[in-house]
Design a protein around this motif. Sequence first.
Motif, PDB file in Angstrom:
ATOM      1  N   ALA A  55      80.890  83.554  22.831  1.00  0.00           N
ATOM      2  CA  ALA A  55      80.251  83.699  21.229  1.00  0.00           C
ATOM      3  C   ALA A  55      79.719  85.099  20.397  1.00  0.00           C
ATOM      4  CB  ALA A  55      78.916  83.021  21.456  1.00  0.00           C
ATOM      5  N   LEU A  56      80.094  84.907  19.290  1.00  0.00           N
ATOM      6  CA  LEU A  56      79.687  86.412  18.327  1.00  0.00           C
ATOM      7  C   LEU A  56      78.535  85.709  17.845  1.00  0.00           C
ATOM      8  CD1 LEU A  56      82.372  86.717  18.978  1.00  0.00           C
ATOM      9  CD2 LEU A  56      82.593  87.317  16.024  1.00  0.00           C
ATOM     10  N   VAL A  57      77.613  87.107  18.307  1.00  0.00           N
ATOM     11  CA  VAL A  57      75.970  86.288  18.285  1.00  0.00           C
ATOM     12  C   VAL A  57      75.363  87.488  17.292  1.00  0.00           C
ATOM     13  CG1 VAL A  57      73.871  85.539  18.974  1.00  0.00           C
ATOM     14  CG2 VAL A  57      75.041  85.027  19.861  1.00  0.00           C
ATOM     15  N   ASP A  58      74.728  86.926  16.212  1.00  0.00           N
ATOM     16  CA  ASP A  58      73.659  87.532  15.043  1.00  0.00           C
ATOM     17  C   ASP A  58      72.004  87.895  15.746  1.00  0.00           C
ATOM     18  OD1 ASP A  58      72.979  89.444  13.548  1.00  0.00           O
ATOM     19  OD2 ASP A  58      72.960  87.838  11.015  1.00  0.00           O
ATOM     20  N   VAL A  59      71.841  89.238  15.555  1.00  0.00           N
ATOM     21  CA  VAL A  59      69.943  89.474  16.688  1.00  0.00           C
ATOM     22  C   VAL A  59      69.300  88.273  15.557  1.00  0.00           C
ATOM     23  CG1 VAL A  59      68.291  90.955  16.888  1.00  0.00           C
ATOM     24  CG2 VAL A  59      71.024  91.406  17.466  1.00  0.00           C
ATOM     25  N   LEU A  61      68.179  86.243  12.634  1.00  0.00           N
ATOM     26  CA  LEU A  61      68.432  84.477  12.192  1.00  0.00           C
ATOM     27  C   LEU A  61      66.998  84.449  11.208  1.00  0.00           C
ATOM     28  CD1 LEU A  61      70.402  83.111  14.892  1.00  0.00           C
ATOM     29  CD2 LEU A  61      71.476  83.725  13.252  1.00  0.00           C
ATOM     30  N   PRO A  62      67.086  83.255  10.246  1.00  0.00           N
ATOM     31  CA  PRO A  62      66.444  82.836   9.802  1.00  0.00           C
ATOM     32  C   PRO A  62      65.060  82.026  10.360  1.00  0.00           C
ATOM     33  CG  PRO A  62      67.882  81.676   8.820  1.00  0.00           C
ATOM     34  CD  PRO A  62      68.233  82.798  10.121  1.00  0.00           C
ATOM     35  N   ASP A  63      65.283  81.287  11.174  1.00  0.00           N
ATOM     36  CA  ASP A  63      64.014  80.944  12.526  1.00  0.00           C
ATOM     37  C   ASP A  63      64.213  81.228  13.888  1.00  0.00           C
ATOM     38  OD1 ASP A  63      67.265  79.860  12.496  1.00  0.00           O
ATOM     39  OD2 ASP A  63      66.339  77.362  12.194  1.00  0.00           O
ATOM     40  N   GLY A  64      64.847  82.346  14.112  1.00  0.00           N
ATOM     41  CA  GLY A  64      65.102  82.902  15.049  1.00  0.00           C
ATOM     42  C   GLY A  64      65.836  83.983  15.471  1.00  0.00           C
ATOM     43  N   SER A  65      65.396  84.529  17.191  1.00  0.00           N
ATOM     44  CA  SER A  65      66.421  85.801  17.401  1.00  0.00           C
ATOM     45  C   SER A  65      67.436  85.381  17.989  1.00  0.00           C
ATOM     46  CB  SER A  65      65.032  86.142  18.256  1.00  0.00           C
ATOM     47  OG  SER A  65      65.819  87.310  18.632  1.00  0.00           O
ATOM     48  N   GLY A  66      68.689  86.399  18.515  1.00  0.00           N
ATOM     49  CA  GLY A  66      69.438  85.843  18.530  1.00  0.00           C
ATOM     50  C   GLY A  66      69.670  86.078  20.241  1.00  0.00           C
ATOM     51  N   LEU A  67      68.343  86.963  20.604  1.00  0.00           N
ATOM     52  CA  LEU A  67      67.957  87.484  21.889  1.00  0.00           C
ATOM     53  C   LEU A  67      67.859  86.963  23.089  1.00  0.00           C
ATOM     54  CD1 LEU A  67      65.684  90.486  21.552  1.00  0.00           C
ATOM     55  CD2 LEU A  67      67.849  90.634  23.440  1.00  0.00           C
ATOM     56  N   ALA A  84      77.025  90.679  20.733  1.00  0.00           N
ATOM     57  CA  ALA A  84      75.993  90.531  19.460  1.00  0.00           C
ATOM     58  C   ALA A  84      76.835  91.958  18.454  1.00  0.00           C
ATOM     59  CB  ALA A  84      75.059  91.790  20.583  1.00  0.00           C
ATOM     60  N   VAL A  85      77.107  90.794  17.503  1.00  0.00           N
ATOM     61  CA  VAL A  85      77.384  91.325  16.012  1.00  0.00           C
ATOM     62  C   VAL A  85      75.983  91.590  15.078  1.00  0.00           C
ATOM     63  CG1 VAL A  85      79.089  90.745  14.434  1.00  0.00           C
ATOM     64  CG2 VAL A  85      79.652  89.957  17.023  1.00  0.00           C
ATOM     65  N   THR A  86      75.889  92.952  14.840  1.00  0.00           N
ATOM     66  CA  THR A  86      74.298  92.420  14.026  1.00  0.00           C
ATOM     67  C   THR A  86      74.202  93.998  13.075  1.00  0.00           C
ATOM     68  OG1 THR A  86      72.179  92.255  14.063  1.00  0.00           O
ATOM     69  CG2 THR A  86      73.438  93.338  16.052  1.00  0.00           C
ATOM     70  N   ALA A  87      73.252  93.907  12.555  1.00  0.00           N
ATOM     71  CA  ALA A  87      73.073  95.088  11.603  1.00  0.00           C
ATOM     72  C   ALA A  87      71.924  96.588  12.537  1.00  0.00           C
ATOM     73  CB  ALA A  87      72.297  95.071  10.261  1.00  0.00           C
ATOM     74  N   VAL A  88      71.303  95.357  13.438  1.00  0.00           N
ATOM     75  CA  VAL A  88      69.765  96.019  13.818  1.00  0.00           C
ATOM     76  C   VAL A  88      70.604  96.294  15.207  1.00  0.00           C
ATOM     77  CG1 VAL A  88      68.008  94.596  15.950  1.00  0.00           C
ATOM     78  CG2 VAL A  88      68.705  93.460  14.055  1.00  0.00           C
ATOM     79  N   VAL A 107      77.780  97.054  15.920  1.00  0.00           N
ATOM     80  CA  VAL A 107      77.060  97.200  15.191  1.00  0.00           C
ATOM     81  C   VAL A 107      77.348  96.863  13.146  1.00  0.00           C
ATOM     82  CG1 VAL A 107      75.355  99.218  13.727  1.00  0.00           C
ATOM     83  CG2 VAL A 107      75.827  98.909  16.226  1.00  0.00           C
ATOM     84  N   LYS A 108      76.500  96.270  12.994  1.00  0.00           N
ATOM     85  CA  LYS A 108      77.222  95.553  11.119  1.00  0.00           C
ATOM     86  C   LYS A 108      76.910  97.168  10.029  1.00  0.00           C
ATOM     87  CE  LYS A 108      76.464  90.806  10.940  1.00  0.00           C
ATOM     88  NZ  LYS A 108      75.606  89.526  10.321  1.00  0.00           N
ATOM     89  N   PRO A 109      77.508  97.856   8.717  1.00  0.00           N
ATOM     90  CA  PRO A 109      78.559  96.983   8.630  1.00  0.00           C
ATOM     91  C   PRO A 109      79.828  97.738   9.762  1.00  0.00           C
ATOM     92  CG  PRO A 109      78.785  99.384   7.133  1.00  0.00           C
ATOM     93  CD  PRO A 109      77.038  98.607   8.179  1.00  0.00           C
ATOM     94  N   PHE A 110      80.863  96.583  10.003  1.00  0.00           N
ATOM     95  CA  PHE A 110      82.124  97.716  11.062  1.00  0.00           C
ATOM     96  C   PHE A 110      83.202  97.196  10.321  1.00  0.00           C
ATOM     97  CE2 PHE A 110      80.478  93.334  12.416  1.00  0.00           C
ATOM     98  CZ  PHE A 110      81.903  92.322  12.482  1.00  0.00           C
ATOM     99  N   THR A 111      84.617  97.477  10.947  1.00  0.00           N
ATOM    100  CA  THR A 111      86.007  97.655  10.108  1.00  0.00           C
ATOM    101  C   THR A 111      86.281  96.282  11.252  1.00  0.00           C
ATOM    102  OG1 THR A 111      87.596  99.154  11.518  1.00  0.00           O
ATOM    103  CG2 THR A 111      86.357  99.705   9.628  1.00  0.00           C
ATOM    104  N   ALA A 112      87.002  95.657  10.336  1.00  0.00           N
ATOM    105  CA  ALA A 112      88.082  94.894  10.866  1.00  0.00           C
ATOM    106  C   ALA A 112      89.047  95.314  12.407  1.00  0.00           C
ATOM    107  CB  ALA A 112      89.566  94.348  10.094  1.00  0.00           C
TER     108      ALA A 112
END
Length: 227
Positions: A55-59, A61-67, A84-88, A107-112
Motif C-alpha cells: 500500500a502506498l499511503v499518503d499521511v 487525507l481530507p477525513d483522517g490520517s495515514g498514520l 508512506a508517500v507524502t509531503a509531510v 517525500v513529495k515531490p519525488f522523481t519517477a
Amino acid sequence: MIGVMLVEDDPLTLELHRTLVERVEGFRVTAECTSAREAVTALRDPAVMARVDLALVDVTLPDGSGLDLVRGLRATGARVDVFAVTAVHDADTVRRMAALGVAHYLVKPFTAGDLRARLEQYRAYHRQATDTGSLPTQHEIDALFGALRPVSRTSTPKGLSQETLDLVARTLRAADGLSAAETGTRLGLSRVVARRYLEHLVGVGAAERAARYGTPGRPVSEYRWRS
C-alpha cells in the motif's frame, strides 16, 4: 504480479502514481482509495485485501490520517507492506511511521526514478520473502531484512560513481544472478568497470559471488544480491 493499493486524495497525483507503479515490471494497481473512510472500508474487505501486497499511503487525507490507517492495517494482522508517500516529513511523523514498520518513506515531490528504485527494491524483497521456507536460515533472514536497505552513500570508494553504484545495485537486486559481462551489457558499461562495482558490493556485504558452471571453458563469476 505484486498488487498495489493507492491511498491518495488528489486525483492528478493518484493518476500519476498509478502510471508510475504500472511502468515497473511486476506491479499492478489493484485498489485505489481517495479518503480515509474509503481506505478503512477496503481494509475490512477480504476480497480487496487478498489482491494487495503493498500500500502506498499518503499521511494527510481530507477525513483522517495515514498514520491511523497504517495502525488499523497492522491491527487486522494483514500481511500488507506500506510505503508512506507524502509531503509531510516532520521528525515525529517519520518516527511514528518507522515504528509501524513502513518499508519506505518517500517525500513529495519525488522523481519517477526515486519511486522506481524503491519498487525494485521491494520486488527483490518480495521475491526473497516468497522463496524463503518456513524455517529460514540465518543467511536467508539477513538477506530478507537487508533487501530493502539502500547501499550506503558513505561506502562509495574513490573512483566509483554513486549514481552508477545505485544503478548496478538495482539491476542486481532485480536479477537472478548476473556476471560482470551481463551487468555491463544491461547498463552500457564495460565488463571491467561493471566488475569493479560488483566487487565493491561483495566487499560491503551487499552481494555475494559464486562460480557459475555449465558453460564451455573456465567457470564465470556470478553475482547475486544478498543484503
